[in-house]
Write a protein that holds these residues in place. Structure first.
Motif, mmCIF file in Angstrom:
data_model
loop_
_atom_site.group_PDB
_atom_site.id
_atom_site.type_symbol
_atom_site.label_atom_id
_atom_site.label_comp_id
_atom_site.label_asym_id
_atom_site.label_seq_id
_atom_site.Cartn_x
_atom_site.Cartn_y
_atom_site.Cartn_z
ATOM 1 N N GLU A 239 0.836 -1.201 0.000
ATOM 2 C CA GLU A 239 0.000 0.000 0.000
ATOM 3 C C GLU A 239 0.869 1.249 0.000
ATOM 4 O O GLU A 239 0.610 2.209 -0.740
ATOM 5 N N PHE A 240 1.899 1.247 0.835
ATOM 6 C CA PHE A 240 2.825 2.375 0.877
ATOM 7 C C PHE A 240 3.507 2.554 -0.480
ATOM 8 O O PHE A 240 3.616 3.679 -0.993
ATOM 9 N N SER A 241 3.966 1.453 -1.076
ATOM 10 C CA SER A 241 4.634 1.520 -2.379
ATOM 11 C C SER A 241 3.723 2.130 -3.433
ATOM 12 O O SER A 241 4.116 3.049 -4.168
ATOM 13 N N VAL A 242 2.496 1.616 -3.511
ATOM 14 C CA VAL A 242 1.548 2.100 -4.526
ATOM 15 C C VAL A 242 1.235 3.575 -4.310
ATOM 16 O O VAL A 242 1.213 4.369 -5.267
ATOM 17 N N SER A 243 0.991 3.966 -3.065
ATOM 18 C CA SER A 243 0.635 5.362 -2.784
ATOM 19 C C SER A 243 1.778 6.306 -3.166
ATOM 20 O O SER A 243 1.537 7.394 -3.708
ATOM 21 N N GLN A 244 3.020 5.894 -2.906
ATOM 22 C CA GLN A 244 4.161 6.747 -3.256
ATOM 23 C C GLN A 244 4.366 6.813 -4.764
ATOM 24 O O GLN A 244 4.675 7.867 -5.310
ATOM 25 N N ILE A 245 4.187 5.698 -5.448
ATOM 26 C CA ILE A 245 4.341 5.670 -6.904
ATOM 27 C C ILE A 245 3.293 6.561 -7.563
ATOM 28 O O ILE A 245 3.578 7.289 -8.515
ATOM 29 N N LEU A 246 2.074 6.521 -7.036
ATOM 30 C CA LEU A 246 1.018 7.372 -7.580
ATOM 31 C C LEU A 246 1.322 8.853 -7.389
ATOM 32 O O LEU A 246 0.851 9.696 -8.145
ATOM 33 N N LEU A 292 -4.482 3.570 -10.222
ATOM 34 C CA LEU A 292 -3.407 2.923 -10.971
ATOM 35 C C LEU A 292 -3.728 2.873 -12.455
ATOM 36 O O LEU A 292 -2.867 3.139 -13.299
ATOM 37 N N ILE A 293 -4.967 2.522 -12.775
ATOM 38 C CA ILE A 293 -5.387 2.486 -14.188
ATOM 39 C C ILE A 293 -5.293 3.879 -14.790
ATOM 40 O O ILE A 293 -4.839 4.061 -15.928
ATOM 41 N N GLY A 294 -5.713 4.879 -14.011
ATOM 42 C CA GLY A 294 -5.579 6.260 -14.468
ATOM 43 C C GLY A 294 -4.125 6.629 -14.694
ATOM 44 O O GLY A 294 -3.791 7.338 -15.654
ATOM 45 N N GLY A 295 -3.244 6.132 -13.809
ATOM 46 C CA GLY A 295 -1.818 6.394 -13.970
ATOM 47 C C GLY A 295 -1.253 5.754 -15.221
ATOM 48 O O GLY A 295 -0.401 6.333 -15.897
ATOM 49 N N ILE A 296 -1.741 4.546 -15.537
ATOM 50 C CA ILE A 296 -1.300 3.855 -16.754
ATOM 51 C C ILE A 296 -1.701 4.653 -17.998
ATOM 52 O O ILE A 296 -0.928 4.785 -18.953
ATOM 53 N N ARG A 303 3.960 5.834 -16.131
ATOM 54 C CA ARG A 303 2.933 4.893 -16.586
ATOM 55 C C ARG A 303 3.336 3.445 -16.351
ATOM 56 O O ARG A 303 2.535 2.637 -15.887
ATOM 57 N N PHE A 304 4.584 3.133 -16.702
ATOM 58 C CA PHE A 304 4.977 1.733 -16.600
ATOM 59 C C PHE A 304 5.053 1.274 -15.153
ATOM 60 O O PHE A 304 4.729 0.124 -14.847
ATOM 61 N N SER A 305 5.470 2.138 -14.253
ATOM 62 C CA SER A 305 5.494 1.782 -12.834
ATOM 63 C C SER A 305 4.085 1.500 -12.327
ATOM 64 O O SER A 305 3.879 0.585 -11.524
ATOM 65 N N CYS A 306 3.120 2.269 -12.800
ATOM 66 C CA CYS A 306 1.720 2.023 -12.425
ATOM 67 C C CYS A 306 1.244 0.683 -12.981
ATOM 68 O O CYS A 306 0.557 -0.079 -12.288
ATOM 69 N N TYR A 307 1.620 0.386 -14.230
ATOM 70 C CA TYR A 307 1.260 -0.900 -14.826
ATOM 71 C C TYR A 307 1.898 -2.050 -14.048
ATOM 72 O O TYR A 307 1.247 -3.064 -13.746
ATOM 73 N N ASP A 308 3.161 -1.886 -13.720
ATOM 74 C CA ASP A 308 3.911 -2.901 -12.969
ATOM 75 C C ASP A 308 3.217 -3.200 -11.640
ATOM 76 O O ASP A 308 3.028 -4.360 -11.253
ATOM 77 N N MET A 309 2.814 -2.154 -10.915
ATOM 78 C CA MET A 309 2.148 -2.354 -9.629
ATOM 79 C C MET A 309 0.767 -2.985 -9.811
ATOM 80 O O MET A 309 0.351 -3.824 -9.012
#
Length: 433
Positions: A239-246, A292-296, A303-309
């Protein structure tokens, strides 16, 4: 009619395999990139700046192992005046607090049976530090689990990567009980693969890595921006990883900072832990999936980091569960007599066997390559290293029933007891090539 059904079953299973392969092809490319990166990488240059680090350990009934961790921190090849150790003894009923104090840590006890989980314990300690030790002006906080052990150069290596500008850094996660059985080896091999074949290529491509439960360094500014540790889903790390990547953060990886932790050795312990992980992944996807989909689709440069997550969180298990559900429905229809029993059961069985062989082969190759490339860093006998390459796919297959149960079962955080009381010297002496 039966020929149409059998054709559908065969085509369906083949299509699901192709879909799976297409979605995760990039991870195969990651492995190629990792091979090249391993050859090119050299030990990082010494950076002059010494950052002041607050080490935070959330511990619940860890009297058996926490002393060894604190000793391994004291033994670091990093100036002691730049390290403070904080232990939150969270709902402990044993002597964790006393052992940690005697080992030289600053200890704060917490008792709260309503807010249960590592995230709440971390937030409690961060607020305590902000109140009582803010004058220390820590540059970053290193988050560890009580069962961890650190290589003597761990903090020094993390400091080098920290000075490169990364505000969040994860490390190389090894195992101190890899050789106990196929379960502990399954965990250990996956974490090694995650470090060198996920995070290393991510770092090489200038994409974001992801933290993995323990052994990560966070710049103090991030906790100030977030208002402490605000992630309380069952898998607070992802959760922390995803929130920071976003938010556009790029999480770094320090492969020279080696951490050892203890893995479960019974299937019951493993079931409960991975059930929490599976449920936590569903929770994170439910809470962050749309973003995440919005980030992709729309987030340039990330974009790719969002796809990866997104791929890390969800599709593999959903595809597997859907495939099992479809194949099971044909079995059931055949048994109940709605369709020709023998022919459908035979075709469905053969399709499942083919899928099993394909997935087993892919997982074996992943495990075997990781074993060979990390051979000298795996603390086990040679014959066990090879044997556990063959059992690794079976360990991964056990995620299937866990993922299915996690869809429907209410899951709560429960501690995993740790009993492997080794020192860092004990672990390193166990190396047998």
């Amino acid at each position: 009619m039966n020929s149409q059904i059998t054709t559908f079953i065969e085509n369906f299973n083949f299509f699901m395999f192709l879909l799976f392969a297409f979605m995760y092809l990039y991870q195969m490319i990651y492995m190629i990139i990792a091979f090249k990166a391993k050859r090119a990488l050299k030990r990082g240059k010494d950076n002059i700046k010494l950052n002041k680090i607050g080490v935070i350990i959330a511990a619940r009934n860890e009297e058996v192992v926490i002393g060894q961790l604190i000793n391994s921190i004291h033994a670091q090849g990093y100036p002691k005046e730049f390290i403070d150790i904080f232990v939150v003894a969270d709902n402990c009923t044993d002597q964790t607090a006393l052992v940690a104090k005697e080992a030289g840590a600053i200890v704060k006890e917490r008792f709260n049976t309503d807010q249960v989980g590592k995230g709440y314990a971390l937030d409690f300690m961060l607020k305590f530090i902000d109140k009582e030790y803010s004058y220390k002006n820590y540059d970053g906080y290193l988050v560890l689990d009580a069962d961890n052990l650190l290589d003597k150069n761990y903090i020094a290596e993390m400091n080098k990567t920290f000075n490169e500008g990364y505000r969040v850094i994860t490390s190389y996660r090894n195992s101190k009980n890899y050789d106990q059985n196929w379960i502990s080896a399954g965990y250990g091999l996956w974490f090694l693969h995650e470090a060198e074949y996920f995070n290393l290529p991510r770092m090489t491509l200038n994409n974001s890595c992801a933290i993995s439960g323990t052994g990560f360094l966070v710049k103090s500014d991030i906790f100030k921006e977030n208002g402490g540790w605000v992630h309380h889903l069952l898998t607070e790390d992802i959760e922390f990883s995803v929130s920071q990547i976003l938010k556009g953060e790029k999480i770094g990886y320090c492969r020279n900072a080696v951490l050892y932790d203890e893995q479960p050795i019974t299937f019951k312990q493993s079931w409960h832990q991975r059930l929490r992980w599976a449920k936590g992944f569903y929770q994170v996807f439910s809470n962050y999936g749309k973003r995440l989909i919005g980030g992709i689709l729309f987030k340039r440069g990330n974009r790719f980091s969002c796809y990866d997550m997104a791929m890390t969180l969800m599709p593999a298990m959903l595809i597997t569960c859907f495939s099992i559900a479809v194949n099971s429905s044909f079995y059931l229809a055949a048994i109940l007599g709605f369709i020709n029993e023998k022919e459908i059961i035979l075709v469905t069985t053969m399709s499942i066997i083919k899928s099993f062989v394909w997935y087993y082969s892919i997982l074996f190759v992943i495990g075997f390559i990781t074993t060979i490339s990390e051979w000298n860093r795996i603390h086990s006998t040679g014959w066990k290293k090879i044997m556990y390459s063959f059992t690794f796919p079976l360990f991964m297959f056990t995620y299937i029933p866990i993922a299915i149960v996690a869809l429907f079962k209410k899951v709560e955080w429960k501690p995993i007891p740790h009993t492997v009381a080794k020192t860092i010297d004990d672990v390193l002496e166990n190396v047998k090539n």
